[in-house]
Design an enzyme around this catalytic site. Structure first.
Site, PDB file in Angstrom:
ATOM      1  N   THR A 115     -23.381  13.805   5.895  1.00 56.15           N
ATOM      2  CA  THR A 115     -24.847  13.840   6.049  1.00 56.15           C
ATOM      3  C   THR A 115     -25.230  15.207   6.596  1.00 56.15           C
ATOM      4  OG1 THR A 115     -26.705  13.098   7.440  1.00 56.15           O
ATOM      5  CG2 THR A 115     -24.531  12.587   8.252  1.00 56.15           C
ATOM      6  N   ARG A 158     -34.560  13.267  10.674  1.00 57.90           N
ATOM      7  CA  ARG A 158     -35.484  12.175  11.009  1.00 57.90           C
ATOM      8  C   ARG A 158     -35.284  11.704  12.438  1.00 57.90           C
ATOM      9  NH1 ARG A 158     -35.681   8.448   6.149  1.00 57.90           N
ATOM     10  NH2 ARG A 158     -33.446   8.522   6.522  1.00 57.90           N
ATOM     11  N   GLY A 200     -28.228   9.599   1.991  1.00 57.48           N
ATOM     12  CA  GLY A 200     -28.681  10.917   1.529  1.00 57.48           C
ATOM     13  C   GLY A 200     -27.499  11.782   1.145  1.00 57.48           C
ATOM     14  N   ASP A 245     -24.377   6.885   9.195  1.00 61.32           N
ATOM     15  CA  ASP A 245     -24.137   5.672   9.988  1.00 61.32           C
ATOM     16  C   ASP A 245     -24.644   4.397   9.326  1.00 61.32           C
ATOM     17  OD1 ASP A 245     -26.760   6.256  10.447  1.00 61.32           O
ATOM     18  OD2 ASP A 245     -26.684   5.908  12.615  1.00 61.32           O
ATOM     19  N   ASP A 285     -27.559  15.800   8.538  1.00 60.66           N
ATOM     20  CA  ASP A 285     -28.175  15.671   9.866  1.00 60.66           C
ATOM     21  C   ASP A 285     -27.211  15.880  11.040  1.00 60.66           C
ATOM     22  OD1 ASP A 285     -30.522  15.164   8.608  1.00 60.66           O
ATOM     23  OD2 ASP A 285     -30.557  13.016   9.014  1.00 60.66           O
ATOM     24  N   ASP A 322     -25.670  13.742  12.689  1.00 69.50           N
ATOM     25  CA  ASP A 322     -25.984  12.795  13.766  1.00 69.50           C
ATOM     26  C   ASP A 322     -24.962  11.660  13.857  1.00 69.50           C
ATOM     27  OD1 ASP A 322     -26.715  11.752  11.332  1.00 69.50           O
ATOM     28  OD2 ASP A 322     -28.581  10.863  12.024  1.00 69.50           O
ATOM     29  N   ARG A 359     -29.374   4.216  -1.444  1.00 68.54           N
ATOM     30  CA  ARG A 359     -29.438   3.349  -0.265  1.00 68.54           C
ATOM     31  C   ARG A 359     -29.667   1.942  -0.817  1.00 68.54           C
ATOM     32  NH1 ARG A 359     -32.444   8.138   1.807  1.00 68.54           N
ATOM     33  NH2 ARG A 359     -31.166   9.012   3.452  1.00 68.54           N
TER      34      ARG A 359
HETATM   35  O1  F6P Z   1     -30.205  11.668   6.146  1.00 70.08           O
HETATM   36  C1  F6P Z   1     -30.458  12.918   5.645  1.00 70.08           C
HETATM   37  C2  F6P Z   1     -31.926  13.124   5.384  1.00 70.08           C
HETATM   38  O2  F6P Z   1     -32.000  14.309   4.651  1.00 70.08           O
HETATM   39  C3  F6P Z   1     -32.817  13.166   6.606  1.00 70.08           C
HETATM   40  O3  F6P Z   1     -32.790  14.363   7.317  1.00 70.08           O
HETATM   41  C4  F6P Z   1     -34.162  12.880   5.974  1.00 70.08           C
HETATM   42  O4  F6P Z   1     -35.044  12.353   6.912  1.00 70.08           O
HETATM   43  C5  F6P Z   1     -33.814  11.869   4.941  1.00 70.08           C
HETATM   44  O5  F6P Z   1     -32.471  12.095   4.589  1.00 70.08           O
HETATM   45  C6  F6P Z   1     -34.685  11.924   3.718  1.00 70.08           C
HETATM   46  O6  F6P Z   1     -34.322  10.882   2.873  1.00 70.08           O
HETATM   47  P1  F6P Z   1     -34.888  10.697   1.399  1.00 70.08           P
HETATM   48  O7  F6P Z   1     -34.250  11.749   0.541  1.00 70.08           O
HETATM   49  O8  F6P Z   1     -34.478   9.333   1.017  1.00 70.08           O
HETATM   50  O9  F6P Z   1     -36.360  10.892   1.474  1.00 70.08           O
END
Ligand code: F6P
Length: 327
Positions: A129, A175, A14, A106, A131, A133, A75
């Site tokens: 990121t 998430r 992301g 990660d 998040d 995390d 991804r």
């Molecule tokens: O990893 C960052 C994040 O924004 C998370 O908080 C979220 O769950 C996810 O990516 C959403 O991913 P996508 O944009 O692929 O739906």
């Protein structure tokens, strides 16, 4: 180890505000250290496809303030396979790229670590990121900006909640982790916060919300992390609404707006520091590590450690929400 002459850089997973500032820092610092810099477009999938271009210093002009990533992000399922990594290593060899900087989370570091192990290519990671995390760094690039974006949105929601005496459940991203939710809750003076790390007790939440709450005159905000165990803001709102039809409940999901926008000054500086630190680490023959920041100092954390360890929410901050929301 042979001297590094060409450094590749990619963004993966992301996107996060500040990734561009990190790319700029990697490119300029590589050039400063006498190397050539190569941009890999579209994350690891772009590497497999050979979408690689040399980046001169001017290629990263005027991006320090821009959200998203000029290198695009993705991804890649193929990179998770051994065959995919064989193709990726071959593309690096073809372009004579000796080392790689991976800006991501990660999942990206898990793949990066395997690339080092299987093909002996030095890789340094930069935590990017929203998040936050990642174990081994106090802050990831993008987290500060995402929190500021969420806070700005919740401040606005509070105005309308108060005007209509409503109970709002506001869902923020995260998430698997509640860092954005927790910080946003404190900064906005929310009544409660629900995070993936702690099972939600609906009865507890209702008891707390009911205390001194007059549906005719009161309003309240509950910040819910996307990965909250009941299933997120809509699910929690539905449950509370069933037992408390007297509440005027609304749900607001902030979504991907949290991933975009111009990075905060904090994220720009962090990204610049970590970009330079990543190149310096490669010059120092480091491989398979993430550069991070702990107590304002740059640190090197083995990929192995950051991938396998879990960063915990600060219990003192969780308690702060409780103490301060006591009406
Ligand atoms: O990893 C960052 C994040 O924004 C998370 O908080 C979220 O769950 C996810 O990516 C959403 O991913 P996508 O944009 O692929 O739906």
């Amino acid at each position: 180890m042979a001297k590094i002459k060409r450094i590749g850089v990619l963004t993966s997973g992301g996107d996060a505000p500040g990734m561009n500032a990190a790319v700029r820092a990697v490119v300029r610092s590589a050039i400063y250290n006498g190397c050539e810099a190569y941009g890999i477009y579209g994350g690891f999938q772009g590497l497999i496809n050979g979408d690689i271009k040399r980046l001169k210093s001017t290629a990263v002009s005027n991006i320090v303030q821009r959200g998203g990533t000029i290198l695009k992000s993705a991804r890649s399922a193929e990179f998770r396979t051994e065959e995919g990594r064989v193709k990726a290593a071959a593309k690096l060899k073809e372009h004579q790229i000796d080392a790689l900087v991976v800006i991501g989370g990660d999942g990206s570091f898990t793949g990066a670590r395997l690339l080092v192990q299987e093909h002996d290519i030095p890789v340094v990671g930069i935590p990017g990121t929203i998040d936050n995390d990642l174990f081994g760094t106090d802050s990831t690039i993008g987290y500060d900006t995402a929190v500021n974006t969420a806070v700005e949105a919740v401040d606005k929601i509070k105005d309308t909640a108060s005007a209509h005496n409503r109970l709002f459940f506001v869902e923020v991203m995260g998430r698997d982790a509640g860092f954005i939710a927790l910080r946003t809750a404190i900064a906005t003076g929310a009544e409660a916060v629900l995070v993936p790390e702690i099972d939600t007790d609906i009865v507890d939440l209702e008891t707390f919300l009911c205390k001194d709450y007059d549906p005719a005159t009161s309003s309240a905000i509950v910040i819910v992390a996307e990965g909250e165990k009941e299933g997120g803001a809509y699910k929690v709102a539905e449950k509370v609404g069933k037992t408390h039809p007297e509440y005027d409940i609304r749900v607001s999901v902030l979504g991907h707006m949290q991933r975009g926008g111009s990075p905060s000054a904090f994220d720009r500086v962090l990204a610049s520091q970590l970009g330079v630190a990543a190149v310096e680490a490669l010059m120092d023959d480091q491989k398979s590590i993430m550069v991070g920041i702990m107590n304002k100092e740059i640190v090197h954390v083995p990929f192995n450690k950051t991938i396998k360890s879990t960063k915990r929410l600060n219990p003192e901050l969780l308690n702060l929400v409780k103490v301060l929301s006591n009406r």
